[in-house]
Design an enzyme around this catalytic site. Structure first.
Site, PDB file in Angstrom:
ATOM      1  N   GLU A 533       0.865  -1.191   0.000  1.00  3.81           N
ATOM      2  CA  GLU A 533       0.000   0.000   0.000  1.00  3.81           C
ATOM      3  C   GLU A 533       0.896   1.233   0.000  1.00  3.81           C
ATOM      4  O   GLU A 533       1.790   1.370   0.845  1.00  3.81           O
ATOM      5  CB  GLU A 533      -0.939   0.045   1.192  1.00  3.81           C
ATOM      6  CG  GLU A 533      -1.834   1.286   1.169  1.00  3.81           C
ATOM      7  CD  GLU A 533      -2.831   1.346   2.318  1.00  3.81           C
ATOM      8  OE1 GLU A 533      -3.598   2.329   2.385  1.00  3.81           O
ATOM      9  OE2 GLU A 533      -2.849   0.418   3.147  1.00  3.81           O
ATOM     10  N   ASN A 594      -4.593   4.904  -2.526  1.00  8.73           N
ATOM     11  CA  ASN A 594      -5.812   5.537  -2.029  1.00  8.73           C
ATOM     12  C   ASN A 594      -6.297   6.600  -3.008  1.00  8.73           C
ATOM     13  O   ASN A 594      -5.496   7.367  -3.565  1.00  8.73           O
ATOM     14  CB  ASN A 594      -5.570   6.178  -0.660  1.00  8.73           C
ATOM     15  CG  ASN A 594      -5.335   5.133   0.427  1.00  8.73           C
ATOM     16  OD1 ASN A 594      -6.271   4.535   0.936  1.00  8.73           O
ATOM     17  ND2 ASN A 594      -4.071   4.909   0.759  1.00  8.73           N
ATOM     18  N   GLU A 626      -8.120   2.147  -3.692  1.00 12.36           N
ATOM     19  CA  GLU A 626      -8.865   2.072  -2.440  1.00 12.36           C
ATOM     20  C   GLU A 626      -9.735   3.318  -2.275  1.00 12.36           C
ATOM     21  O   GLU A 626      -9.227   4.445  -2.329  1.00 12.36           O
ATOM     22  CB  GLU A 626      -7.909   1.934  -1.252  1.00 12.36           C
ATOM     23  CG  GLU A 626      -7.083   0.648  -1.311  1.00 12.36           C
ATOM     24  CD  GLU A 626      -6.259   0.425  -0.054  1.00 12.36           C
ATOM     25  OE1 GLU A 626      -6.366   1.267   0.876  1.00 12.36           O
ATOM     26  OE2 GLU A 626      -5.525  -0.573   0.019  1.00 12.36           O
ATOM     27  N   ASP A 656     -12.074   0.708   1.523  1.00 11.86           N
ATOM     28  CA  ASP A 656     -11.179   0.940   2.657  1.00 11.86           C
ATOM     29  C   ASP A 656     -11.978   1.246   3.919  1.00 11.86           C
ATOM     30  O   ASP A 656     -13.096   1.749   3.862  1.00 11.86           O
ATOM     31  CB  ASP A 656     -10.244   2.103   2.321  1.00 11.86           C
ATOM     32  CG  ASP A 656      -9.006   2.119   3.197  1.00 11.86           C
ATOM     33  OD1 ASP A 656      -8.773   1.124   3.915  1.00 11.86           O
ATOM     34  OD2 ASP A 656      -8.281   3.124   3.162  1.00 11.86           O
ATOM     35  N   GLU A 713      -6.432  -4.448   8.459  1.00 13.43           N
ATOM     36  CA  GLU A 713      -5.476  -3.343   8.637  1.00 13.43           C
ATOM     37  C   GLU A 713      -5.120  -3.189  10.109  1.00 13.43           C
ATOM     38  O   GLU A 713      -5.915  -3.527  11.000  1.00 13.43           O
ATOM     39  CB  GLU A 713      -6.090  -2.022   8.139  1.00 13.43           C
ATOM     40  CG  GLU A 713      -6.413  -1.980   6.675  1.00 13.43           C
ATOM     41  CD  GLU A 713      -6.978  -0.608   6.275  1.00 13.43           C
ATOM     42  OE1 GLU A 713      -6.261   0.140   5.593  1.00 13.43           O
ATOM     43  OE2 GLU A 713      -8.123  -0.299   6.652  1.00 13.43           O
TER      44      GLU A 713
END
Length: 772
Positions: A533, A594, A626, A656, A713
Site C-alpha cells: 500500500e 488511495n 482504495e 477501505d 489493517e
C-alpha cells in the site's frame, strides 16, 4: 371569407412599391406647386396635399394596425392647415385671427403627438426637457418679435391676429426641438423617425420663408417657395405613418432618455441668437421695449428653473450613485464597504464599559445545493428572504450587511454583555427554523454563525475583526453546521497554521518534498508479501514532517489532491514495476493506492489511471484503487459511473476502512468492488473483545460469500494475527508485519519477512524488530 385580411395581405405583398409611389407623388406635387404660374393653382395643390394626409394616415392605421391617438392628431394637423390656408385666402395670414388660431391648433396637435411619443419610447422625458423647450420657445419668440412681428406692426398696426401670429413661430420651434430630442435620444433610429424629422423641418422652413415674405423682408416670389415646402412636409407626414417602422416609435426603449450634445447645442443657440438680435436692433417704441423686457425676464426665469432642475437632477443622480455603491442590489442591505466603515467608526469612538459590541458572521449551509437543484432564481429568493428575516431579528440599531455570496454580517453595538450577544446569536439561528416560502415551494435552510467580540482596547483593523468572526463561523461548520461558535485566539493560531500548510502544500510537489512510503501486505497462509500500500509522506525543506492526517484533508479541500494524487499514482506504479524487474517481489505483487473523493469526482480520472498504467508498463490487474464509503454515499451515481469506467480498464477496487461508516450490504452489491479492508478499530480488539471478534467474523463471512478478497489493517500483535487467520481472513498489514518504509528499504524488508517462513505464530515476534 376574411376580405379585410386578404386585402391587407395583398397590399403588403408590394409594400416597398406602394411607399415609393407615395413618396414619388409627393415629390411631383411639390415640384408642380413650385412650377405652377398662377397662385390659385399653387393654392389648390397645397390644399390637396394637406387634405391627403387624412386618408393616408387612415390607410396607414389599417395597414400597420396603429393606435387611433396619433392618427387622429396627425389627421387634425392636415385638416387644420388646410382650413388655415382657406381662411387666409389671398390675404396675409395675420389679417385673419381664425387662420392664425387654426395654425396654432395644428402645431399644438403636433406637440401633443410628439410628447406622447417621447413618453412611450423612453423610460422618461429626460431631465429638464420641458424647461429646455420653454427656453427655445422664448428664444424663438424674441427672434420672431424682432424680425417678423415688429415689422408687421409697423405696416398694419396693433391687432389680435398679429399677436397670435407671433406665437406661431415659437410653437413650430418647439415641435422641431421635440423631434430632435426624439431622434438623438434613441439608440435605434428607424426610417419613420427620419421621415417625421424631415416633415417637421420642411414645415418650419416653410414658416420661416412665409414669415419673411409677410413681414416684408422678401418679395412676392418667396411665397412661391414656401408652399412647396409645406407640400413636402405633408407628404413626409403621410410617409411616416405608411412606413412599417412607425410601429417601433411607440415601443418602449431600454434605458433612460439621454441628454445629447445636439440638444445642448440647440438650447445654447436659442439663448445666444436672441441676445445678438436684441443687441443689434434697438427698440422702436414703448411696446417694443416692454415686450423685449418681459421676454428677457421670462427667459431668465426659465433659465433659472432649468438650472434648478439640473442641480436637483445632479443631486438625485449622486444620491442614487452613492446608494448603489453602498447597497447590495439584490437584498437592499448595506454592503461590505459600509460594514467596514461602520466598524471603523465604532473603533474610533469611545463607548461605555458595559457595552460589548459584537460581530456575527452568518453563512448559509450548503447554499450551492439550492442553486444547483432549484436554479439561481430560487437562490436569489432565499438570499432576499434570509436578509429580511435577519433584519427583523436583530436589535434596533444593529446593522445587517450582505458581505458576499451567501454570507451576512451583523454588527450589534447594543449588546451589554457576552450573554446578551449570545442571545442575539441564538435569535439569528432561530430565524432558520421555519421553512422559506419560495415560488417553487418551501425549503429549509440552516446557517453556521461565528461570533466575535469587539474590544475597546482592540488595535485590530475592521478587516481583522470580520476575519475573526469568519474564523469562528468555520469552526461552527466543522462542528456540524447549524450552530454558533465564539472566536478565541487559539482559532486564529489554527487558521494561521492551516494557511501556512496550505500555502506550502501548493509548492510541495514542485520542490520534491512529497515522498511515498510503502507498507507490505502479507498473505497469512503462505507468509509471502503479495502487495504493497502506497502511503504519502511530506517532509518540508527545513526538515519539518507534516502528518498525512493534517495535510491530506487540506489537499482535499483546496483541490491540490488531484495533481498530487496523479503524481502518487504514477510514482507508485513505477516503483512496483522497478521492484518486479529487480526481483524484490513476485510478478503478481499488487500496488494499492488511495483515491480521494475529489479525484473520483474528476471526469478525467480514468484517463489519468490509464495513462499511469501505460507509462509504468504495469498490468491493470496489479493495481488496487482504495476508496472509502463516504465517496459512495455522497455522490453515489457519479462514484458508480467512475468506478465502472475504472473496472473496464481492468483495475480492481477495494473498499477501505470497512465497518466504520454505513457498512451497508447494498454498497457491496451495487458497486464493482473486489476487496474489503477491515478497519484497524476492529482489528485492535479482535483478540480480547468478543464483540469485535464477532463483527470481524461476520465481515469475513459476508466478504467470502460475495467472493471478495479480505485484508485486515492495523495488525500490531501476534495474537491478533492468529485470531484473524483462524477467522478466515487471508491477508493482513500493520506494524507487526512492517511499518511503512521508503522504497529503497523495501528489499531488505521483504527479505526479512521471507526468512520468517510460514505462519505459525511466535516466529513473527521478530518481525517488529526486523522492520522497525
Amino acid at each position: 371569407m376574411d376580405i379585410v385580411g386578404d386585402a391587407r395581405r395583398l397590399v403588403k405583398r408590394e409594400p416597398v412599391l406602394l411607399r415609393w409611389i407615395y413618396v414619388g407623388a409627393g415629390a411631383v406635387m411639390a415640384a408642380l406647386c413650385f412650377a405652377m404660374p398662377t397662385e390659385s393653382a399653387r393654392d389648390a395643390i397645397y390644399l390637396a396635399a394637406a387634405l391627403q394626409v387624412i386618408p393616408a394616415v387612415l390607410f396607414a392605421r389599417w395597414l400597420n394596425r396603429l393606435s387611433w391617438y396619433p392618427v387622429a392628431l396627425i389627421s387634425a394637423v392636415g385638416g387644420l392647415y388646410a382650413l388655415k390656408h382657406f381662411l387666409a385666402g389671398d390675404s396675409p395670414t395675420y389679417e385673419s385671427s381664425l387662420a392664425v388660431i387654426c395654425g396654432l391648433a395644428a402645431v399644438g396637435c403636433l406637440v401633443a403627438c410628439l410628447a406622447a411619443l417621447l413618453r412611450t419610447n423612453t423610460s422618461g422625458y429626460g431631465q429638464g426637457l420641458w424647461a429646455d423647450a420653454l427656453i427655445i420657445a422664448l428664444g424663438a419668440w424674441i427672434l420672431t418679435w424682432a424680425v417678423f412681428v415688429q415689422p408687421i406692426r409697423e405696416l398694419v398696426g396693433e391687432s389680435l391676429g398679429v399677436v397670435l401670429y407671433g406665437l406661431h413661430q415659437p410653437a413650430s420651434s418647439v415641435v422641431l426641438f421635440l423631434v430632435a430630442v426624439t431622434v438623438f435620444s434613441r439608440r435605434q433610429r428607424p426610417t419613420a423617425l427620419w421621415l417625421a424629422a424631415a416633415g417637421v423641418t420642411f414645415n418650419l422652413a416653410g414658416d420661416i420663408v412665409d414669415s419673411l415674405f409677410e413681414s416684408g423682408h422678401l418679395g412676392s416670389g418667396a411665397q412661391r417657395l414656401a408652399l412647396p415646402l409645406y407640400v413636402a412636409a405633408f407628404f413626409c407626414a403621410g410617409a411616416t405613418f405608411l412606413h412599417p417602422s412607425v410601429t417601433k416609435l411607440a415601443r418602449p426603449q431600454a434605458g433612460p432618455a439621454t441628454t445629447s450634445l445636439a440638444r445642448l447645442a440647440v438650447t445654447f443657440a436659442s439663448l445666444s441668437a436672441p441676445a445678438v438680435v436684441l443687441a443689434a436692433m434697438s427698440p422702436v417704441d414703448m411696446t417694443d421695449s416692454i415686450v423685449r423686457s418681459v421676454a428677457a425676464t421670462v427667459t431668465v426665469l426659465a433659465i433659472t428653473m432649468r438650472v434648478v432642475v439640473a442641480v436637483r437632477a445632479n443631486a438625485r443622480a449622486q444620491a442614487e450613485l452613492l446608494h448603489g455603491v453602498q447597497t447590495d442590489p439584490l437584498t437592499g442591505l448595506p454592503n461590505r464597504t459600509v460594514l467596514l466603515q461602520n466598524i471603523n467608526d465604532l473603533l474610533r469612538d469611545s463607548w461605555h464599559p458595559d457595552e460589548h459590541p459584537t460581530l456575527f458572521f452568518v453563512d448559509l449551509d450548503r447554499f450551492k445545493n439550492i442553486n444547483d437543484s432549484l436554479g439561481h432564481a430560487a437562490g436569489d429568493e432565499v438570499l432576499v428572504t434570509v436578509a429580511r428575516r435577519l433584519v427583523n431579528a436583530v436589535p434596533e440599531g444593529a446593522t445587517v450587511a450582505r458581505f458576499s455570496g451567501d454570507e451576512y454580517v451583523v454588527l450589534d453595538t447594543t449588546a451589554k454583555s457576552t450573554g446578551g450577544a449570545m442571545a442575539v446569536a441564538e435569535r439569528l439561528l432561530a430565524v432558520f427554523r421555519e421553512p422559506l416560502a419560495l415560488s417553487q415551494g418551501d425549503v429549509f435552510v440552516t446557517a453556521s454563525i461565528g461570533v466575535a467580540a469587539i474590544s475597546a482596547t482592540s488595535s485590530t483593523s475592521p478587516e481583522d475583526l470580520v476575519r475573526h468572526a469568519d474564523t469562528a463561523m468555520y469552526r461552527a461548520k466543522d462542528a456540524g453546521r447549524n450552530c454558533v461558535a465564539v472566536y478565541d485566539e487559539s482559532m486564529h493560531e489554527r487558521v494561521a497554521h492551516r494557511l501556512a500548510v496550505e500555502t506550502a502544500l501548493y509548492r510541495a510537489l514542485d520542490r520534491r518534498e512529497l515522498r511515498l512510503f510503502h507498507q507490505p501486505i502479507l498473505d497469512l497462509q503462505s507468509g509471502d508479501v503479495v502487495g504493497f500500500e502506497a502511503l504519502m509522506r511530506w517532509q518540508q525543506a527545513d526538515g519539518t514532517i507534516v502528518s498525512p492526517a493534517e495535510f491530506i484533508p487540506i489537499a482535499e479541500d483546496t483541490g491540490t489532491i488531484v495533481p498530487i494524487g496523479s503524481w502518487a499514482l504514477l510514482e507508485a506504479l513505477s516503483q512496483l514495476r522497478q521492484w518486479i524487474d529487480d526481483g524484490v517481489c513476485s510478478p503478481s505483487a499488487t500496488m494499492s493506492v488511495n483515491v480521494s473523493p475529489r479525484q473520483l469526482a474528476d471526469s478525467h480520472f480514468p484517463s489519468i489511471v490509464s495513462e499511469a498504467l501505460t507509462r509504468s508498463n504495469v498490468p491493470p490487474q496489479l493495481l488496487w484503487l482504495e476508496v472509502t464509503e463516504s465517496v459512495m454515499i455522497t455522490e453515489p451515481e457519479l462514484a458508480l459511473a467512475t468506478l465502472r469506467r475504472l473496472r473496464s480498464l481492468g483495475v480492481r477496487v477495494a473498499l477501505d476502512d470497512f465497518g466504520t461508516g454505513y457498512s451497508s450490504l447494498s454498497l457491496l452489491q451495487k458497486f464493482p468492488l473486489q476487496r474489503i479492508k477491515i478497519d484497524r478499530a476492529f482489528v485492535q480488539g479482535v483478540a480480547d473483545n468478543p464483540n469485535d471478534r464477532s463483527l470481524v467474523r461476520t465481515i469475513v463471512a459476508m466478504g467470502r460469500s460475495l467472493g471478495l478478497d479480505i485484508v485486515a489493517e492495523g495488525v500490531e500483535s501476534v495474537h491478533q494475527l492468529q485470531v484473524l487467520s483462524d477467522l478466515g481472513c487471508n491477508k493482513a498489514q500493520g506494524y507487526l508485519i512492517s511499518h511503512p518504509v521508503p522504497a529503497d528499504a523495501m528489499r531488505s524488508t521483504v527479505a526479512a519477512l521471507e526468512r520468517l517462513g510460514h505462519f505459525p505464530g511466535l516466529r513473527l515476534n521478530t518481525v517488529e524488530t526486523a522492520t522497525n
